[in-house]
Design an enzyme around this catalytic site. Structure first.
Site, PDB file in Angstrom:
ATOM      1  N   ASP A 393      47.422  72.244  23.165  1.00 47.41           N
ATOM      2  CA  ASP A 393      48.138  72.858  24.285  1.00 47.41           C
ATOM      3  C   ASP A 393      47.142  73.148  25.418  1.00 47.41           C
ATOM      4  O   ASP A 393      45.934  73.017  25.251  1.00 47.41           O
ATOM      5  CB  ASP A 393      48.793  74.150  23.772  1.00 47.41           C
ATOM      6  CG  ASP A 393      49.712  74.775  24.803  1.00 47.41           C
ATOM      7  OD1 ASP A 393      50.215  74.058  25.679  1.00 47.41           O
ATOM      8  OD2 ASP A 393      49.916  76.003  24.720  1.00 47.41           O
ATOM      9  N   GLU A 396      45.962  70.552  30.415  1.00 45.08           N
ATOM     10  CA  GLU A 396      46.137  69.854  31.727  1.00 45.08           C
ATOM     11  C   GLU A 396      44.799  69.643  32.425  1.00 45.08           C
ATOM     12  O   GLU A 396      44.667  68.623  33.110  1.00 45.08           O
ATOM     13  CB  GLU A 396      47.098  70.648  32.612  1.00 45.08           C
ATOM     14  CG  GLU A 396      48.532  70.644  32.123  1.00 45.08           C
ATOM     15  CD  GLU A 396      48.729  71.417  30.823  1.00 45.08           C
ATOM     16  OE1 GLU A 396      48.040  72.441  30.650  1.00 45.08           O
ATOM     17  OE2 GLU A 396      49.526  70.981  29.989  1.00 45.08           O
ATOM     18  N   ASP A 467      56.903  74.079  28.660  1.00 42.19           N
ATOM     19  CA  ASP A 467      57.617  75.360  28.720  1.00 42.19           C
ATOM     20  C   ASP A 467      58.930  75.263  29.487  1.00 42.19           C
ATOM     21  O   ASP A 467      59.024  75.659  30.654  1.00 42.19           O
ATOM     22  CB  ASP A 467      56.713  76.425  29.342  1.00 42.19           C
ATOM     23  CG  ASP A 467      55.493  76.672  28.477  1.00 42.19           C
ATOM     24  OD1 ASP A 467      55.475  76.190  27.317  1.00 42.19           O
ATOM     25  OD2 ASP A 467      54.547  77.327  28.945  1.00 42.19           O
TER      26      ASP A 467
HETATM   27  C1  GLC Z   1      51.874  77.644  26.376  1.00 43.67           C
HETATM   28  C2  GLC Z   1      52.632  76.623  25.556  1.00 43.67           C
HETATM   29  C3  GLC Z   1      53.589  77.324  24.621  1.00 43.67           C
HETATM   30  C4  GLC Z   1      52.818  78.292  23.753  1.00 43.67           C
HETATM   31  C5  GLC Z   1      52.039  79.290  24.612  1.00 43.67           C
HETATM   32  C6  GLC Z   1      51.149  80.201  23.771  1.00 43.67           C
HETATM   33  O1  GLC Z   1      52.718  78.281  27.244  1.00 43.67           O
HETATM   34  O2  GLC Z   1      53.287  75.686  26.358  1.00 43.67           O
HETATM   35  O3  GLC Z   1      54.280  76.393  23.849  1.00 43.67           O
HETATM   36  O4  GLC Z   1      53.705  78.984  22.913  1.00 43.67           O
HETATM   37  O5  GLC Z   1      51.229  78.588  25.529  1.00 43.67           O
HETATM   38  O6  GLC Z   1      50.233  79.482  23.044  1.00 43.67           O
END
Ligand code: GLC
Length: 751
Positions: A393, A396, A467
């Site tokens: 995650d 980017e 998200d």
């Molecule tokens: C980001 C991710 C989400 C995750 C959060 C905490 O927003 O896109 O899926 O739950 O981070 O890690």
């Protein structure tokens, strides 16, 4: 930059066009595309399969005509291009105006809080004519609708927490690839430039603009006699998703906020008590020690290894999140090793620091092979604990103290590259490091999920759409967004079912699982601070609906597994817009509320509140269509179908043979029985079986069967017999009757 053509010469299948400015290179690649480029300093991040073919070049009035076995391009002064197919149909032609997209900066509008587009200084710009009936698809995960004509987008991997709406130019992924369909003519363009790039599909006029802020032209014009061939040829160039482990096709449950082992216990118990299959639970950042990657909190998750083992025994796998940001903290092994070995990105020669979940953090420089190997090896910490997959995650890369400046440095061992060039491939390289590490540590097919990616990341990772929010607009968007991702070469995809941000209602959750149960990646995920959205958190009706649709998905896993097997050889997506199958049907060109699973199933879910009926459109198909659930014949064209809250209209083409299974809790168990759901008509179907987890299939350890249906007779023929386990029982459901046989080659009369 590109001047008047002075000369050209062919040297080892590469054509060099000498201009009075930058030279242009042309190659014929993989017998289906032209690559037109400036000299590149390094190899592509995306392209993996590149076989040069023969070219012929001759001078024509005002330019050079270049032919290869699959088509022709004429290149004239100032890089004006015309692409033709072998029947001399013009597919794409440069626009010879000086058109520049100009934006007015309106301070008053800005003052009121409206976003105003300001002119960007783009270095590279290619303009093309858009034909009257031309339609555009692809470009990865962008918001909006299936057909991209009239819209403009930017490739710059972006983590934007606000609800994603049509006016967003960028999202998490950069796939600079689009497909064009104009009447019966098709082609694709892949613009392999990792800098910020814009694709304008005629927002202002009938001009297609492809531009980038920096870098070079590296332009692939991809031929294909239809959209399918274009997708296939694009994925042959950039790679395909290798066969997944079967468990990963099960249902996944996640939430940011499972703060301790007891929360996971509750989830597993909830699934058990409500009799809903659960394939995996995901541990979000909560499992770590102070959000430090490759650590876990012994306090919150005591005896994690034993705990994971106990979950695995129930058939529940564990997937853990790993973000790129490494906490700045002396004495923390990841930080110390990164500093000691120079694994972090730098700025002006100093380690670059920004902030993410752990606070001040460094950003691993995945461009450098050493860093990737180091990172990949660290995944052993997790796999030794029994973790089965890694969720990447924030890659980017996201940052909390302002965006990373363009001049953050990434040293690859020989040269320095800068953030503006590496930004869009940061997630790609992180996924590669993770994939390679998991493969090395376990020998199994790696399961990686990534939020950010570039063209070609499908070789390493599955993806989710980031998200989203618990709003109807986002369950609607899930359809065109996933269809376009599939057309862009990304097959293993899903949305956060129920929505990540905001609070889902019971009705929205019910409708979302009716869409999400068909996504290759079936995961319910939500943010901390939102209403709980595990399946039983609404009411009995939603629990039942969730169970019904997860069961439907488990029933269809053999079909999904076959689709993944086919993807590896043809690159086609798992879920796809019907236009991919019925290209000449104009009613499908921008169909946003239906989609297909493979070439046989068509799903027409309800994605609006308050509806109990659905206007369905079924294109003409040789043996007609049937209702998947009751086997009734359904007429083609428009019809209104019942779609009560617990119903998703699902149709199957006549002559289809759909392999299904009994719903099992544990996807590691070898199925003993194959259930073929057959629908009247004639058809053939190839079914694939292997050990569902290792790479042994690449050495021939698999079985392949051909099923044929004709005149009420089903024939079973073994095509390949390389794996020792197979089914012992064959059940055939046909015209509402069930027949049972021993599973072996032969002809079976069904009526
Ligand atoms: C980001 C991710 C989400 C995750 C959060 C905490 O927003 O896109 O899926 O739950 O981070 O890690």
């Amino acid at each position: 930059m590109f001047g008047k053509i002075m000369d050209f010469r062919l040297c080892e299948d590469s054509l060099v066009i000498v201009t009075d400015d930058t030279p242009i290179y042309v190659e014929a690649v993989n017998s289906n595309c032209f690559r037109i480029y400036e000299q590149k300093a390094y190899n592509s991040f995306a392209v993996t399969d590149y076989t040069k073919g023969k070219l012929n070049a001759k001078k024509v009035d005002g330019g050079v005509s270049i032919t290869s076995s699959f088509g022709k391009v004429i290149i004239r002064d100032y890089l004006m291009m015309e692409f033709y197919d072998n029947n001399d149909n013009l597919l794409l032609k440069s626009n010879d105006s000086n058109f520049k997209r100009t934006y007015e900066t309106n301070c008053l509008a800005q003052f009121e809080g409206h976003s105003v587009l300001e002119e960007e200084k783009m270095k590279v710009r290619l303009l093309f004519d858009i034909k009257e009936n031309e339609l555009f698809y692809g470009l990865g995960d962008k918001t909006g609708w299936l057909n991209k004509r009239g819209y403009e987008y930017q490739n710059y991997n972006s983590d934007i927490p606000e609800p994603h709406v049509d006016s967003f130019r960028s999202l998490y992924k950069s796939i600079p690839f689009y497909l064009s369909l104009c009447d019966e003519l098709t082609y694709g363009v892949f613009f392999d430039n990792t800098f910020r790039t814009n694709f304008d599909f005629g927002k202002f006029n009938n001009i297609l603009t492809i531009e980038s802020i920096k870098g070079e032209i590296d332009f692939y014009f991809i031929y294909g006699n239809n959209l399918k061939e274009v997708v296939s040829n694009y994925t042959a160039l950039t790679g395909r998703y290798p066969l997944p482990q079967r468990w990963s096709l099960g249902s996944h449950q996640s939430r940011w906020g499972y703060a301790c082992k007891e929360h996971i216990d509750e989830v597993v118990k909830g699934y058990e008590e409500n009799d809903i299959p659960l394939g995996a639970v995901h541990l979000d950042i909560d499992y770590m020690e102070n959000y430090k990657v490759f650590t876990y909190s012994e306090k919150k998750y005591p005896k994690l290894k034993e705990y994971i083992k106990s979950l695995n025994e129930k058939g529940v796998k564990v997937v853990t999140i790993i973000d790129p940001g490494v906490k700045v903290e002396e004495g923390y092994f990841m930080y110390d090793e990164a500093i000691k070995n120079g694994y972090a990105a730098t700025k002006n020669g100093e380690t670059y620091i920004n902030a993410v979940w752990p606070g001040d953090s460094i950003y691993p420089n995945y461009l450098k092979e050493d860093t990737r190997l180091w990172w990949g090896d660290k995944t052993k910490i997790l796999t030794d604990l029994g973790v089965s997959g890694i969720w990447n995650d924030m890659n980017e890369p996201a940052s909390f103290k302002g965006p990373l400046p363009d001049d953050v440095e990434f040293f690859d061992g020989d040269n320095y590259y800068y953030h503006d060039e590496i930004h869009n491939v940061y997630g790609h390289l992180m996924s590669k490091a993770t994939y390679d590490g998991l493969k090395k540590n376990t020998g199994l097919r790696p399961f990686v999920i990534t939020r950010a990616c570039y063209a070609g990341s499908q070789k390493y990772s599955t993806m989710w759409t980031g998200d989203n929010h618990s709003m109807w607009g986002h369950v609607q968007m899930a359809i065109p967004q996933q269809c376009n991702m599939g057309l862009s070469g990304l097959p293993f995809i899903g949305t956060d079912i129920g929505g990540f941000g905001g609070d889902s209602t019971a009705e929205l959750m019910a409708r979302w699982i009716e869409v999400g149960c068909f996504s290759p990646l079936l995961r319910n995920h939500s943010s901390t601070g939102t209403k709980r959205q595990e399946p039983w958190c609404f009411n009995d009706e939603v629990t039942k609906i969730y169970r019904k649709h997860v069961n439907l998905r488990y029933e269809l896993i053999p079909y999904y597994y076959d689709l993944f097997h086919e993807h590896e050889s043809n690159g086609l997506p798992i879920i796809r817009p019907a236009i991919l199958e019925f290209q000449s049907d104009k009613k499908l060109t921008n169909q946003n509320d239906q989609f297909m699973v493979g070439e046989y199933l068509l799903v027409s879910p309800v994605v609006l509140p308050g509806q109990e009926q659905k206007l369905v459109y079924l294109p003409d198909s040789e043996y007609g269509w049937y209702d998947y659930f009751n086997g009734e014949k359904v007429s083609s064209g428009y019809s209104i179908r019942s779609a009560k809250l617990n119903e998703v209209p699902l149709f199957v083409r006549g002559g289809s043979i759909i392999p299904t299974a009994k719903v099992t809790r544990n996807l590691e168990e070898d199925p003993q029985e194959l259930i073929l759901k057959c629908f009247p008509g004639e058809g053939n179907y190839t079914h694939y079986v292997d050990d569902y987890k290792t790479f042994n299939y690449q050495n021939g350890e698999y079985n392949k069967y051909l099923f044929s249906l004709k005149d009420d007779i089903l024939e079973v023929k073994t095509l390949h017999n390389g794996y020792d386990k197979t089914y012992n029982k064959l059940t055939v459901v046909y015209k509402n009757k069930t027949h049972e046989f021993n599973f072996k080659d032969g002809k079976y009369r069904l009526v």
